[in-house]
Design an enzyme around this catalytic site. Structure first.
Site, PDB file in Angstrom:
ATOM      1  N   LYS A  32     -28.647 -26.796 -16.105  1.00  0.00           N
ATOM      2  CA  LYS A  32     -27.251 -25.827 -16.435  1.00  0.00           C
ATOM      3  C   LYS A  32     -27.530 -24.864 -15.603  1.00  0.00           C
ATOM      4  O   LYS A  32     -28.513 -24.227 -15.710  1.00  0.00           O
ATOM      5  CB  LYS A  32     -27.156 -25.327 -17.735  1.00  0.00           C
ATOM      6  CG  LYS A  32     -25.986 -24.505 -18.122  1.00  0.00           C
ATOM      7  CD  LYS A  32     -26.000 -24.097 -19.286  1.00  0.00           C
ATOM      8  CE  LYS A  32     -27.073 -22.850 -19.713  1.00  0.00           C
ATOM      9  NZ  LYS A  32     -26.586 -21.720 -19.265  1.00  0.00           N
ATOM     10  N   ASP A  59     -22.003 -23.755 -15.824  1.00  0.00           N
ATOM     11  CA  ASP A  59     -21.613 -22.863 -17.014  1.00  0.00           C
ATOM     12  C   ASP A  59     -21.097 -21.584 -16.672  1.00  0.00           C
ATOM     13  O   ASP A  59     -21.902 -20.626 -16.618  1.00  0.00           O
ATOM     14  CB  ASP A  59     -23.143 -22.900 -17.788  1.00  0.00           C
ATOM     15  CG  ASP A  59     -22.774 -21.911 -18.942  1.00  0.00           C
ATOM     16  OD1 ASP A  59     -21.509 -21.935 -19.588  1.00  0.00           O
ATOM     17  OD2 ASP A  59     -23.652 -21.386 -19.419  1.00  0.00           O
ATOM     18  N   LYS A  61     -17.941 -20.358 -17.885  1.00  0.00           N
ATOM     19  CA  LYS A  61     -16.966 -20.068 -18.862  1.00  0.00           C
ATOM     20  C   LYS A  61     -15.920 -19.303 -18.500  1.00  0.00           C
ATOM     21  O   LYS A  61     -15.424 -18.256 -18.810  1.00  0.00           O
ATOM     22  CB  LYS A  61     -17.752 -19.097 -19.837  1.00  0.00           C
ATOM     23  CG  LYS A  61     -18.953 -19.720 -20.423  1.00  0.00           C
ATOM     24  CD  LYS A  61     -19.504 -18.690 -21.376  1.00  0.00           C
ATOM     25  CE  LYS A  61     -21.072 -19.269 -22.002  1.00  0.00           C
ATOM     26  NZ  LYS A  61     -22.127 -19.134 -20.965  1.00  0.00           N
ATOM     27  N   ASP A  64      -9.118 -16.876 -17.896  1.00  0.00           N
ATOM     28  CA  ASP A  64      -8.320 -16.008 -17.142  1.00  0.00           C
ATOM     29  C   ASP A  64      -6.847 -16.500 -17.502  1.00  0.00           C
ATOM     30  O   ASP A  64      -6.632 -17.672 -18.263  1.00  0.00           O
ATOM     31  CB  ASP A  64      -8.454 -16.153 -15.418  1.00  0.00           C
ATOM     32  CG  ASP A  64      -8.172 -14.758 -15.154  1.00  0.00           C
ATOM     33  OD1 ASP A  64      -7.142 -14.349 -15.179  1.00  0.00           O
ATOM     34  OD2 ASP A  64      -8.917 -14.406 -14.338  1.00  0.00           O
ATOM     35  N   THR A 119     -23.197 -18.723 -29.501  1.00  0.00           N
ATOM     36  CA  THR A 119     -24.058 -18.864 -30.529  1.00  0.00           C
ATOM     37  C   THR A 119     -24.946 -17.610 -30.681  1.00  0.00           C
ATOM     38  O   THR A 119     -25.557 -17.289 -31.848  1.00  0.00           O
ATOM     39  CB  THR A 119     -25.267 -20.105 -30.134  1.00  0.00           C
ATOM     40  OG1 THR A 119     -25.758 -19.492 -28.783  1.00  0.00           O
ATOM     41  CG2 THR A 119     -24.582 -21.401 -30.049  1.00  0.00           C
ATOM     42  N   ARG A 211     -35.523 -21.055 -22.829  1.00  0.00           N
ATOM     43  CA  ARG A 211     -36.739 -20.503 -22.566  1.00  0.00           C
ATOM     44  C   ARG A 211     -37.649 -21.456 -23.530  1.00  0.00           C
ATOM     45  O   ARG A 211     -38.921 -21.406 -22.957  1.00  0.00           O
ATOM     46  CB  ARG A 211     -36.404 -19.292 -23.659  1.00  0.00           C
ATOM     47  CG  ARG A 211     -35.952 -17.975 -22.597  1.00  0.00           C
ATOM     48  CD  ARG A 211     -35.622 -16.803 -23.181  1.00  0.00           C
ATOM     49  NE  ARG A 211     -34.196 -16.892 -23.882  1.00  0.00           N
ATOM     50  CZ  ARG A 211     -33.613 -15.886 -24.331  1.00  0.00           C
ATOM     51  NH1 ARG A 211     -33.985 -14.756 -24.306  1.00  0.00           N
ATOM     52  NH2 ARG A 211     -32.435 -16.403 -25.066  1.00  0.00           N
TER      53      ARG A 211
END
Length: 232
Positions: A32, A59, A61, A64, A119, A211
């Site tokens: 990603k 990614d 997002k 608009d 999330t 992570r």
């Protein structure tokens, strides 16, 4: 639909990204690429990683007006990415425009998914700050239904919500779920989280893991642990 682990490459430079990927001698993980890295390196990062044999989830997002999103998706489609996303809050019209812009002249296109609620968002924050008075589960289900009705391939949602999304939109509708942590990991800034094994049980199709892999002492071992818990 198969399952896969997507590594969130949230690095700020090419050097750190390539240093991380050099750990992988056998596997070519699905990656990603988010805002931080894309804004630092531009489209070239996608071209370079595709040349190395990786699948790419871009990614960004997008959110608009429909015309702007359609034109942006037409540009991104030329990068040979495998998956890209928009915010479902942009409405069905925006998602339909995104799909139209993403579809190439030969009819092929990357997977297009929509973010329901991040999330890091709790129900309390959603209701008090965004003034969305429906419950978080009901909001996620409605956003997922809108994305499905617009012709998208799936949504980004919490792994805890994957099962109910499939109930509303069907098993073929993909759930891409960040918020994944090992049972012995810190949850960092995520709120709605679970483990790879539990995400598999609930019904996630793809898990996005950052992570716990990228900051692990042995990233390859951490990646393999995810694959073993989620895919195998």
């Amino acid at each position: 639909m198969g399952k896969d682990v997507i590594i969130a490459c949230d690095f700020e430079s090419r050097e750190k990204l390539m240093g991380f990927l050099d750990n992988f001698r056998e596997e070519k993980p699905f990656l990603k690429i988010g805002m931080e890295l894309f804004y630092a390196m531009g489209p070239e990062v996608v071209r370079e990683l595709k040349a190395r044999g990786h699948k790419i989830f871009l990614d960004l997002k997008l959110h608009d007006i429909p015309t702007t999103v359609k034109k942006a998706m037409a540009v991104l489609s030329g990068l040979d990415i495998d998956m890209v996303n928009v915010h479902a809050a942009g409405t069905k019209a925006m998602m339909e425009a995104a799909l139209e812009g993403l579809t190439r002249a030969d009819g092929s296109r990357p997977l297009l998914i929509a973010v329901t609620q991040l999330t890091s968002t709790s129900e309390e924050r959603m209701q008090q700050e965004l003034l969305i008075q429906a419950s978080l589960p009901d909001t996620v289900k409605q956003y997922a239904k809108n994305a499905c009705d617009a012709g998208l391939d799936g949504v980004v949602c919490s792994p805890l919500e994957a099962g109910m999304v499939h109930e509303v939109c069907g098993e073929a509708f993909a759930t891409v779920t960040p918020g994944i942590r090992f049972a012995d990991s810190s949850k960092d800034d995520q709120v709605r989280i679970t483990t790879p094994a539990r995400a598999k049980e609930i019904g996630s199709n793809y898990i996005v893991v950052g992570r716990p892999i990228t900051q692990a002492e042995d990233p390859v071992a951490a990646y393999r642990r995810c694959m073993a818990e989620f895919v195998d």
